[in-house]
Motif scaffolding. Structure first.
Motif: not given
Ligand SMILES: NC(=O)c1ccc[n+]([C@@H]2O[C@H](COP(=O)([O-])OP(=O)(O)OC[C@H]3O[C@@H](n4cnc5c(N)ncnc54)[C@H](O)[C@@H]3O)[C@@H](O)[C@H]2O)c1
Ligand SMILES: O=C(O)[C@H](O)COP(=O)(O)O
Length: 529
Positions: A33, A35-36, A38-39, A62
């Motif tokens: 995903e 969001d992940e 980006k992390k 990021h």
């Protein structure tokens, strides 16, 4: 230092094996995903992707450690290259690894379209027969128009020639010789549209190719034309396809690529039209192509991370020259000279000319990038490299000009930076003297010879007895040793320039003591350590 690479988008697992052989750690995350992503992206020096991941400015923000984005394939329209460039991230692709597979898929689509293969397969599988409904057309003796006679277009031409098709192509960037060699008639676009029974496009999606086929050109198309697109969605205007079919202008379309992938709800409706056949972006989806692009990109990235080779780089011509032994010393010279200039140029200076002589004229582009990298390295907080130096310079309003000079009276291969009239030192030239031996050879017309290294104190002085003694005793009092020095003067008793290599860095107080000396002016301290 261990290097980490992230493999996205179902990149073939052989990619990870190649990285492992090169002692680079690869994590494979085919489904992740955003969001992940980006992390975790900040952990990686390189990422490998296909068309399924979009790399935009936000994602790049990021990616603190990212040095390379590798496309296992051709199209890089899912990567914001200007954003990557401004971040100093190299973008590379594998331009020919999937050529054959995509050409074969295109040929398959041409035949499938001519013979209604997908529609008739569907009918039989659902318990029907309908031989009459699926009456097809031969491709033999029909005309195939190819827009874009590059790698894939050429392979399609060679294959469809064997089916007995007559071949036309439109490609303003190819040559008559190439077209002739493969038996293709090169024509203007309108001519091609009016004569083609089948049209296949093999260009990138650009301002010029976007909506190349739409209702607007309906009058130009040969009635009954069949359209194939295995290049990029949007070259045919998707919403105009059904109207073109319903008007009887287009007999059918075969699509592998779409403006949005997977398609939007509206586009799925279009694709339901019985004269349209479609595949889900499968051009490059063969075991062979995927293995080739995966091995190629892993080798390219490994080489680039080890600074061995920059094959396939798309956003920096300069970087691809770095493994050229001939240019390497001049790149180092240019960067050092850029660092010197950055430290002596006046505040807000923005007009620079770079003059190249001899061998340097061959590499002026990379040398300008290297000068800018040196100049900017002390002013911009972001890390400047050869990829983004020019971007930063232009963003800061630098006006740059490059001149190539045929020769210089003293030096064969010379780089000169002109810093503008408002600068205390207006022009500085340097040359390569030997391996690792780079020297300033002229400042503002004064011949001088000073190695570009360490800590340099540079000043102008009146050419009279005692000047050097005054400076050296002032330095000595502060326990600063002189390692080397060079003097240049206009003539006896006039103005002189002195450059001194000192054994350690000078602080402001120590510099002040030199400023205060009578007859000394324009004092500059340059640190190359
Ligand atoms: N369907 C797939 O899975 C798949 C696989 C590989 C490549 N592709 C796409 O196929 C396309 C072609 O790839 P390639 O490897 O042959 O690229 P290529 O660079 O070898 O060829 C592109 C050709 O298009 C020509 N061209 C550019 N603008 C043009 C214009 N306005 N009019 C006419 N010709 C123009 C260029 O001169 C060049 O010869 C690319 O868009 C690529 O992304 C799709
Ligand atoms: O540009 C390409 O290389 C093709 O479109 C293939 O894309 P893919 O790697 O997502 O199959």
């Amino acid at each position: 230092m261990s290097l980490n690479v992230l493999l996205l988008d179902n990149v073939d697992p052989v990619c990870a094996e190649v990285f492992k052989e090169r002692n680079i750690h690869a994590d494979q995350r085919p489904k992740i995903e955003l969001d992940e992503l980006k992390k975790i992206i900040g952990k990686y020096e390189a990422i490998v992707l296909r068309s399924g991941t979009t790399v935009d400015e936000e994602l790049l923000s990021h990616a603190e450690n990212l040095r390379i984005i590798g496309r296992a394939g051709v199209g890089v329209d899912n990567i914001d290259i200007p954003a990557a460039t401004s971040k100093g991230v190299l973008v590379m692709n594998t331009p020919d690894g999937n050529t054959i597979s995509t050409a074969e898929h295109t040929c398959g689509m041409i035949i499938a379209l001519a013979r209604n293969i997908p529609q008739s397969v569907d009918r039989v599988k659902s318990g029907g027969w309908d031989r009459k409904k699926f009456m097809g057309t031969e491709v033999h003796s029909k005309t195939l128009g190819i827009v874009g006679l590059g790698k894939i277009g050429t392979e399609v031409a060679l294959r469809m020639k064997q089916f007995g098709m007559d071949l036309l192509a439109y490609d303003p960037f190819t040559t008559q010789d190439h077209a002739k060699e493969i038996g293709v008639e090169l024509v203007e676009l309108d001519d091609l549209l009016g004569r083609s029974d089948f049209l296949t496009v093999h260009t990138p999606l650009t301002e010029k190719t976007k909506n190349m086929i739409s209702l607007d050109v309906a009058d130009k198309l040969k009635p009954g034309i069949r359209l194939v697109n295995c290049a990029r969605g949007g070259i045919y205007k998707e919403e105009d396809l059904v109207p073109l079919i319903e008007k009887g202008i287009v007999a059918g379309a075969a699509l592998d690529v779409y403006t949005t992938e997977p398609p939007t709800k509206e586009l799925y409706e279009t694709l339901k039209n019985p004269s349209i056949i479609c595949t889900p972006h499968l051009g490059a989806s063969t075991e062979e192509a995927q293995e080739k692009v995966a091995v190629q990109i892993a080798s390219q990235i490994s080489d680039a991370l080890e600074n061995k080779n920059y094959k396939g780089s798309l956003n920096s011509k300069s970087i691809s020259l770095l493994t050229n032994d001939e240019v390497q010393p001049y790149v180092e010279l240019a960067e050092k000279l850029g660092k010197v200039s950055g430290q002596i140029m006046p505040d807000n200076a923005n007009n620079f000319s770079f003059e190249y002589t001899g061998i340097c004229t061959k590499y002026s582009e990379v040398l300008t990038d290297a000068i800018l990298k040196g100049m900017l390295s002390q002013y911009v907080s972001e890390s400047v490299n050869l990829i983004n130096a020019r971007h930063y310079a232009l963003e800061r309003g630098f006006k740059l000009s490059e001149t190539n000079k045929s020769d210089d009276k003293n030096y064969n291969d010379l780089i000169t930076i002109k810093l503008g009239d408002s600068s205390e030192y207006k022009q500085i030239s340097a040359a390569v003297f030997g391996p690792g031996d780079y020297r300033i050879v002229e400042i503002d017309g004064f011949g001088i010879e000073l190695r570009l290294e360490g800590d340099i104190l540079m000043y102008q002085n009146l050419d009279k007895p005692g000047m050097l003694a005054a400076v050296s005793s002032t330095l000595a009092k502060q326990d600063i040793n002189i390692g080397a020095l060079s003097l240049g003067r206009e003539g006896k008793g006039s103005n002189a320039i002195t450059a001194v290599i000192v054994d350690r860095q000078l602080n402001n107080e120590e510099l002040d003591s030199i400023y205060k000396l009578d007859g000394v002016s324009n004092v500059k301290y340059i640190s190359l350590s």
